[in-house]
Write a protein that holds these residues in place. Structure first.
Motif, PDB file in Angstrom:
ATOM      1  N   GLY A 138      15.907 -23.236 -11.864  1.00 11.71           N
ATOM      2  CA  GLY A 138      15.818 -23.783 -10.518  1.00 11.71           C
ATOM      3  C   GLY A 138      15.895 -22.746  -9.404  1.00 11.71           C
ATOM      4  N   ARG A 139      16.126 -21.516  -9.741  1.00 11.63           N
ATOM      5  CA  ARG A 139      16.194 -20.455  -8.732  1.00 11.63           C
ATOM      6  C   ARG A 139      14.829 -19.808  -8.562  1.00 11.63           C
ATOM      7  NH1 ARG A 139      22.030 -17.886  -8.720  1.00 11.63           N
ATOM      8  NH2 ARG A 139      23.165 -19.658  -9.543  1.00 11.63           N
ATOM      9  N   ILE A 140      14.569 -19.341  -7.357  1.00 11.71           N
ATOM     10  CA  ILE A 140      13.310 -18.650  -7.058  1.00 11.71           C
ATOM     11  C   ILE A 140      13.658 -17.220  -6.670  1.00 11.71           C
ATOM     12  CG2 ILE A 140      11.290 -18.567  -5.570  1.00 11.71           C
ATOM     13  CD1 ILE A 140      11.570 -21.623  -5.259  1.00 11.71           C
ATOM     14  N   TYR A 141      13.066 -16.276  -7.373  1.00 12.04           N
ATOM     15  CA  TYR A 141      13.332 -14.861  -7.143  1.00 12.04           C
ATOM     16  C   TYR A 141      12.088 -14.189  -6.565  1.00 12.04           C
ATOM     17  CZ  TYR A 141      17.318 -15.796 -10.126  1.00 12.04           C
ATOM     18  OH  TYR A 141      18.471 -16.312 -10.657  1.00 12.04           O
ATOM     19  N   GLN A 142      12.289 -13.439  -5.488  1.00 10.92           N
ATOM     20  CA  GLN A 142      11.222 -12.667  -4.869  1.00 10.92           C
ATOM     21  C   GLN A 142      11.401 -11.206  -5.256  1.00 10.92           C
ATOM     22  OE1 GLN A 142       8.767 -14.024  -2.895  1.00 10.92           O
ATOM     23  NE2 GLN A 142       9.651 -16.009  -3.387  1.00 10.92           N
ATOM     24  N   LEU A 143      10.291 -10.530  -5.565  1.00  9.50           N
ATOM     25  CA  LEU A 143      10.382  -9.121  -5.892  1.00  9.50           C
ATOM     26  C   LEU A 143       9.212  -8.346  -5.325  1.00  9.50           C
ATOM     27  CD1 LEU A 143       8.630  -9.353  -8.957  1.00  9.50           C
ATOM     28  CD2 LEU A 143      10.923  -9.931  -9.491  1.00  9.50           C
ATOM     29  N   LYS A 144       9.413  -7.047  -5.229  1.00  6.63           N
ATOM     30  CA  LYS A 144       8.385  -6.118  -4.774  1.00  6.63           C
ATOM     31  C   LYS A 144       8.114  -5.141  -5.913  1.00  6.63           C
ATOM     32  CE  LYS A 144       8.185  -7.536  -0.494  1.00  6.63           C
ATOM     33  NZ  LYS A 144       7.015  -8.045   0.150  1.00  6.63           N
ATOM     34  N   LEU A 145       6.849  -4.807  -6.069  1.00 11.03           N
ATOM     35  CA  LEU A 145       6.436  -3.857  -7.091  1.00 11.03           C
ATOM     36  C   LEU A 145       5.632  -2.761  -6.416  1.00 11.03           C
ATOM     37  CD1 LEU A 145       5.822  -7.005  -8.242  1.00 11.03           C
ATOM     38  CD2 LEU A 145       5.882  -5.670 -10.329  1.00 11.03           C
ATOM     39  N   PHE A 146       5.777  -1.543  -6.903  1.00 11.52           N
ATOM     40  CA  PHE A 146       5.027  -0.424  -6.359  1.00 11.52           C
ATOM     41  C   PHE A 146       4.379   0.330  -7.507  1.00 11.52           C
ATOM     42  CE2 PHE A 146       4.354   3.851  -4.757  1.00 11.52           C
ATOM     43  CZ  PHE A 146       3.723   3.583  -3.558  1.00 11.52           C
ATOM     44  N   CYS A 147       3.054   0.344  -7.512  1.00  9.39           N
ATOM     45  CA  CYS A 147       2.281   1.040  -8.551  1.00  9.39           C
ATOM     46  C   CYS A 147       1.875   2.397  -7.998  1.00  9.39           C
ATOM     47  CB  CYS A 147       1.040   0.235  -8.929  1.00  9.39           C
ATOM     48  SG  CYS A 147       1.411  -1.375  -9.608  1.00  9.39           S
ATOM     49  N   ASP A 148       2.536   3.437  -8.429  1.00 11.99           N
ATOM     50  CA  ASP A 148       2.246   4.779  -7.954  1.00 11.99           C
ATOM     51  C   ASP A 148       0.926   5.269  -8.548  1.00 11.99           C
ATOM     52  OD1 ASP A 148       2.669   7.052  -6.490  1.00 11.99           O
ATOM     53  OD2 ASP A 148       4.521   7.627  -7.487  1.00 11.99           O
ATOM     54  N   LYS A 149       0.524   6.460  -8.161  1.00 10.70           N
ATOM     55  CA  LYS A 149      -0.759   7.015  -8.611  1.00 10.70           C
ATOM     56  C   LYS A 149      -0.806   7.220 -10.123  1.00 10.70           C
ATOM     57  CE  LYS A 149       0.827  11.631  -7.693  1.00 10.70           C
ATOM     58  NZ  LYS A 149       0.685  12.851  -6.949  1.00 10.70           N
ATOM     59  N   ASP A 150       0.353   7.284 -10.787  1.00 12.54           N
ATOM     60  CA  ASP A 150       0.409   7.500 -12.237  1.00 12.54           C
ATOM     61  C   ASP A 150       0.303   6.215 -13.044  1.00 12.54           C
ATOM     62  OD1 ASP A 150       0.731  10.227 -11.822  1.00 12.54           O
ATOM     63  OD2 ASP A 150       2.906  10.050 -11.712  1.00 12.54           O
ATOM     64  N   TYR A 151       0.224   5.061 -12.361  1.00 10.27           N
ATOM     65  CA  TYR A 151       0.082   3.788 -13.061  1.00 10.27           C
ATOM     66  C   TYR A 151      -1.318   3.720 -13.665  1.00 10.27           C
ATOM     67  CZ  TYR A 151      -0.065  -1.140 -14.063  1.00 10.27           C
ATOM     68  OH  TYR A 151      -0.170  -2.326 -14.721  1.00 10.27           O
ATOM     69  N   PRO A 152      -1.525   3.273 -14.892  1.00 13.52           N
ATOM     70  CA  PRO A 152      -0.621   2.575 -15.793  1.00 13.52           C
ATOM     71  C   PRO A 152       0.112   3.471 -16.791  1.00 13.52           C
ATOM     72  CG  PRO A 152      -2.839   2.351 -16.620  1.00 13.52           C
ATOM     73  CD  PRO A 152      -2.919   3.158 -15.337  1.00 13.52           C
ATOM     74  N   GLU A 153      -0.058   4.800 -16.692  1.00 11.79           N
ATOM     75  CA  GLU A 153       0.680   5.681 -17.611  1.00 11.79           C
ATOM     76  C   GLU A 153       2.184   5.566 -17.403  1.00 11.79           C
ATOM     77  OE1 GLU A 153      -2.048   6.965 -15.840  1.00 11.79           O
ATOM     78  OE2 GLU A 153      -3.319   6.611 -17.586  1.00 11.79           O
ATOM     79  N   LYS A 154       2.608   5.341 -16.155  1.00 11.15           N
ATOM     80  CA  LYS A 154       4.019   5.131 -15.843  1.00 11.15           C
ATOM     81  C   LYS A 154       4.165   3.737 -15.257  1.00 11.15           C
ATOM     82  CE  LYS A 154       5.190   9.935 -15.051  1.00 11.15           C
ATOM     83  NZ  LYS A 154       5.698  10.915 -14.085  1.00 11.15           N
ATOM     84  N   PRO A 155       5.249   3.041 -15.600  1.00 12.79           N
ATOM     85  CA  PRO A 155       5.420   1.666 -15.111  1.00 12.79           C
ATOM     86  C   PRO A 155       5.643   1.633 -13.598  1.00 12.79           C
ATOM     87  CG  PRO A 155       7.412   2.408 -16.196  1.00 12.79           C
ATOM     88  CD  PRO A 155       6.380   3.477 -16.412  1.00 12.79           C
ATOM     89  N   PRO A 156       5.339   0.500 -12.981  1.00 14.76           N
ATOM     90  CA  PRO A 156       5.613   0.381 -11.549  1.00 14.76           C
ATOM     91  C   PRO A 156       7.112   0.312 -11.294  1.00 14.76           C
ATOM     92  CG  PRO A 156       4.935  -1.734 -12.433  1.00 14.76           C
ATOM     93  CD  PRO A 156       4.781  -0.731 -13.539  1.00 14.76           C
ATOM     94  N   SER A 157       7.522   0.652 -10.074  1.00 21.66           N
ATOM     95  CA  SER A 157       8.923   0.415  -9.716  1.00 21.66           C
ATOM     96  C   SER A 157       9.033  -1.046  -9.289  1.00 21.66           C
ATOM     97  CB  SER A 157       9.382   1.357  -8.604  1.00 21.66           C
ATOM     98  OG  SER A 157       8.661   1.125  -7.416  1.00 21.66           O
ATOM     99  N   VAL A 158      10.127  -1.670  -9.654  1.00 18.13           N
ATOM    100  CA  VAL A 158      10.329  -3.092  -9.380  1.00 18.13           C
ATOM    101  C   VAL A 158      11.672  -3.259  -8.683  1.00 18.13           C
ATOM    102  CG1 VAL A 158      10.559  -5.389 -10.404  1.00 18.13           C
ATOM    103  CG2 VAL A 158       8.981  -3.718 -11.432  1.00 18.13           C
ATOM    104  N   ARG A 159      11.665  -4.025  -7.586  1.00 18.82           N
ATOM    105  CA  ARG A 159      12.881  -4.264  -6.822  1.00 18.82           C
ATOM    106  C   ARG A 159      12.964  -5.751  -6.483  1.00 18.82           C
ATOM    107  NH1 ARG A 159      15.866  -0.777  -3.784  1.00 18.82           N
ATOM    108  NH2 ARG A 159      14.211   0.763  -3.973  1.00 18.82           N
ATOM    109  N   PHE A 160      14.069  -6.363  -6.882  1.00 20.17           N
ATOM    110  CA  PHE A 160      14.319  -7.758  -6.528  1.00 20.17           C
ATOM    111  C   PHE A 160      14.750  -7.826  -5.073  1.00 20.17           C
ATOM    112  CE2 PHE A 160      14.345  -8.448 -11.040  1.00 20.17           C
ATOM    113  CZ  PHE A 160      13.971  -9.768 -11.195  1.00 20.17           C
TER     114      PHE A 160
END
Length: 103
Positions: free
Chosen positions: A63-85
């Motif tokens: 029942g909870r709704i979570y908002q998050l931000k993702l940042f795909c750096d120039k090395d994506y997809p070799e490196k995972p994106p940064s994720v922040r709730f």
């Protein structure tokens, strides 16, 4: 992403990969409890994303709704994106002060 065909391989450009992921996010995946898309439609490098997760049934997150931000750096997809709730969440893999997800 790299595709192999016989002895040669083809590297799929980063933006093609991100365009494919954007299309999946816009169409919706699974049961609809996860959605994501571009944070800024004018970002030609497709770096900044936003997402929403609806807590799964029969869990402490139900029942909870979570908002998050993702940042795909120039090395994506070799490196995972940064994720922040942006929503507060209590999980061992999330810094409780910054919302940053640990890799």
């Amino acid at each position: 992403m790299t595709l192999s065909s016989g002895g040669s391989s083809v590297v799929v450009p980063r933006n093609f990969r991100l365009l494919e992921e954007l299309e999946r996010g816009e169409k919706g995946i699974g049961d609809g409890t996860v959605s994501y898309g571009m944070d800024d439609g004018d970002d030609i490098y497709m770096r900044s994303w936003t997402g929403t997760i609806i807590g799964p049934l029969n869990t402490v997150h139900e029942g909870r709704i979570y908002q998050l931000k993702l940042f795909c750096d120039k090395d994506y997809p070799e490196k995972p994106p940064s994720v922040r709730f942006h929503s507060r969440i209590n999980m061992t893999c999330v810094n409780h002060e910054t919302g940053l997800v640990y890799n």
